[in-house]
Design a protein around this motif. Structure first.
Motif, short mmCIF file in Angstrom:
data_model
loop_
_atom_site.label_atom_id
_atom_site.label_comp_id
_atom_site.label_asym_id
_atom_site.label_seq_id
_atom_site.Cartn_x
_atom_site.Cartn_y
_atom_site.Cartn_z
N GLU A 46 95.45 -4.62 -22.27
CA GLU A 46 96.56 -5.49 -22.63
C GLU A 46 96.58 -5.84 -24.11
O GLU A 46 97.63 -6.21 -24.66
CB GLU A 46 96.54 -6.77 -21.79
CG GLU A 46 95.31 -7.63 -21.96
CD GLU A 46 94.21 -7.29 -20.98
OE1 GLU A 46 93.27 -8.09 -20.85
OE2 GLU A 46 94.30 -6.22 -20.35
N LEU A 47 95.42 -5.73 -24.79
CA LEU A 47 95.39 -6.04 -26.22
C LEU A 47 96.11 -4.97 -27.04
O LEU A 47 96.59 -5.25 -28.14
CB LEU A 47 93.94 -6.18 -26.69
CG LEU A 47 93.13 -7.31 -26.06
CD1 LEU A 47 91.71 -7.33 -26.62
CD2 LEU A 47 93.80 -8.65 -26.29
N VAL A 48 96.17 -3.77 -26.51
CA VAL A 48 96.82 -2.67 -27.24
C VAL A 48 98.31 -2.91 -27.39
O VAL A 48 98.93 -2.51 -28.38
CB VAL A 48 96.53 -1.33 -26.52
CG1 VAL A 48 97.31 -0.19 -27.15
CG2 VAL A 48 95.04 -1.03 -26.53
N ARG A 49 98.92 -3.58 -26.40
CA ARG A 49 100.37 -3.78 -26.43
C ARG A 49 100.81 -4.65 -27.60
O ARG A 49 101.93 -4.51 -28.09
CB ARG A 49 100.83 -4.44 -25.13
CG ARG A 49 100.63 -3.61 -23.89
CD ARG A 49 101.28 -4.28 -22.69
NE ARG A 49 101.12 -3.48 -21.48
CZ ARG A 49 100.15 -3.67 -20.59
NH1 ARG A 49 99.27 -4.65 -20.79
NH2 ARG A 49 100.06 -2.90 -19.52
N GLY A 50 99.95 -5.56 -28.04
CA GLY A 50 100.38 -6.54 -29.03
C GLY A 50 100.14 -6.17 -30.47
O GLY A 50 100.36 -7.00 -31.36
N VAL A 51 99.69 -4.95 -30.75
CA VAL A 51 99.43 -4.55 -32.13
C VAL A 51 100.25 -3.32 -32.47
O VAL A 51 100.75 -2.61 -31.59
CB VAL A 51 97.93 -4.27 -32.36
CG1 VAL A 51 97.11 -5.54 -32.18
CG2 VAL A 51 97.43 -3.18 -31.41
N SER A 52 100.38 -3.07 -33.76
CA SER A 52 101.15 -1.92 -34.21
C SER A 52 100.26 -0.70 -34.35
O SER A 52 99.03 -0.80 -34.46
CB SER A 52 101.82 -2.23 -35.55
OG SER A 52 100.85 -2.57 -36.53
#
Length: 313
Positions: free
Chosen positions: A213-219
């Protein structure tokens, strides 16, 4: 993909520790790196922009507005009504009157009178006096020089009858009907509800212990994007798990939204850099992650997550 050097990984961890209450920064400043492993996370996103329509009866106060009644012709079916499409991939809901369905009817809530019985006084126009509790008189304490005693006097708020004029209806016993707004008549018609919905699902391929889920919030770097009225699953991407996820989501959207009108689909693949840093501090080994172009940090094993003597709970 950009590589994270030792000092860059250290600076990212120092900033992360400083942003967290009760975290110490000494471990981040004095740690020793054993190794930094670089990898990539793959974020596949599928969007399906579709339209659905439904009808239901609606009403509004009749104040003399024009009435498009069934005498003007047969009512069209929902999907034959022309509406203005919104921008693609934006959730939108509009409401529109179906032509040739309007009629004027007496208000069912007030029986065409425009007023309803006041629910505060039940139509009486008066309510019990709160000052004397409806008794018409109130107890007062008096002193005659030798002793205290209780006497009674007429209530000045209600004049002694125990009831006061209702503040809700001003003593009339009735209130304005909110359904017809005191007009006594309603315009009834069939209302068309048109909803455009952007259905979004994703699939993440990530090989380390970094939570997906952390991958979704970064570019990251966009390496693929395609937009068509209907897209086909990706088959030629070098990472087979991405191809599998694409095929699964495309098939799922085809089955899940087959009752809606499909306007457009698009899908994309982003590659997010992930650096896994292995380090030691005072003979204690721990691992943390630096990910995304923003160089966000995930450090659940950080050794100084509580500063002793902190008064903040």
């Amino acid at each position: 993909m950009p590589m994270v050097k030792d000092e860059e990984a250290r600076e990212a961890l120092v900033s992360h520790a400083a942003e967290n209450c009760c975290w110490g920064t000494k471990a981040a400043k004095e740690l020793n790196f054993s190794n930094i492993d670089h990898s990539a996370a793959f974020h596949y996103v599928l969007e399906t922009f579709s339209e659905s329509r439904k009808t239901n009866w609606a009403s509004e106060p009749y104040v003399g507005q024009s009435i498009d009644s069934p005498y003007n012709g047969p009512a069209p079916v929902p999907w034959s009504i022309t509406v203005q499409n919104p921008p693609m991939f934006q959730d939108t809901v509009i409401y529109q009157e179906v032509p040739h369905t309007a009629t004027v009817k007496p208000c069912h809530d007030c029986r065409a009178t425009g007023y309803r019985r006041c629910h505060n006084c039940y139509g009486r126009g008066t309510t019990r006096c709160n000052y004397c509790d409806g008794r018409g008189r109130r107890a007062v304490s008096r002193y005659d020089g030798d002793r205290h005693y209780t006497d009674y006097e007429h209530c000045s708020w209600c004049g002694g009858d125990g009831r006061r004029r209702c503040s809700r209806c001003s003593g009339t016993g009735r209130i304005v009907c909110i359904t017809c707004n005191a007009n006594g008549q309603l315009k009834c018609y069939i209302r068309l509800t048109v909803e455009w919905k952007n259905h979004v699902e994703d699939h993440i391929v990530e090989r380390t212990n970094l939570p997906d889920e952390l991958v979704r919030g970064v570019s990251g770097e966009q390496v693929f994007q395609e937009e068509h009225p209907k897209v086909w699953p990706i088959k030629g991407f070098p990472i087979n798990d991405v191809n599998t996820g694409s095929s699964m989501l495309v098939q799922r959207h085809t089955l899940a939204y087959n009752r809606e009108r499909l306007h457009m689909q698009r899908h994309q693949i982003r590659v997010i850099p992930v650096a896994e840093a292995k380090c030691t501090f005072k003979d204690e080994t721990f691992t943390y992650f630096v990910y995304g172009f923003e160089r966000k940090v995930h450090a659940p094993e950080y050794p100084q997550q509580c500063c002793w003597g902190c008064s903040i709970l």
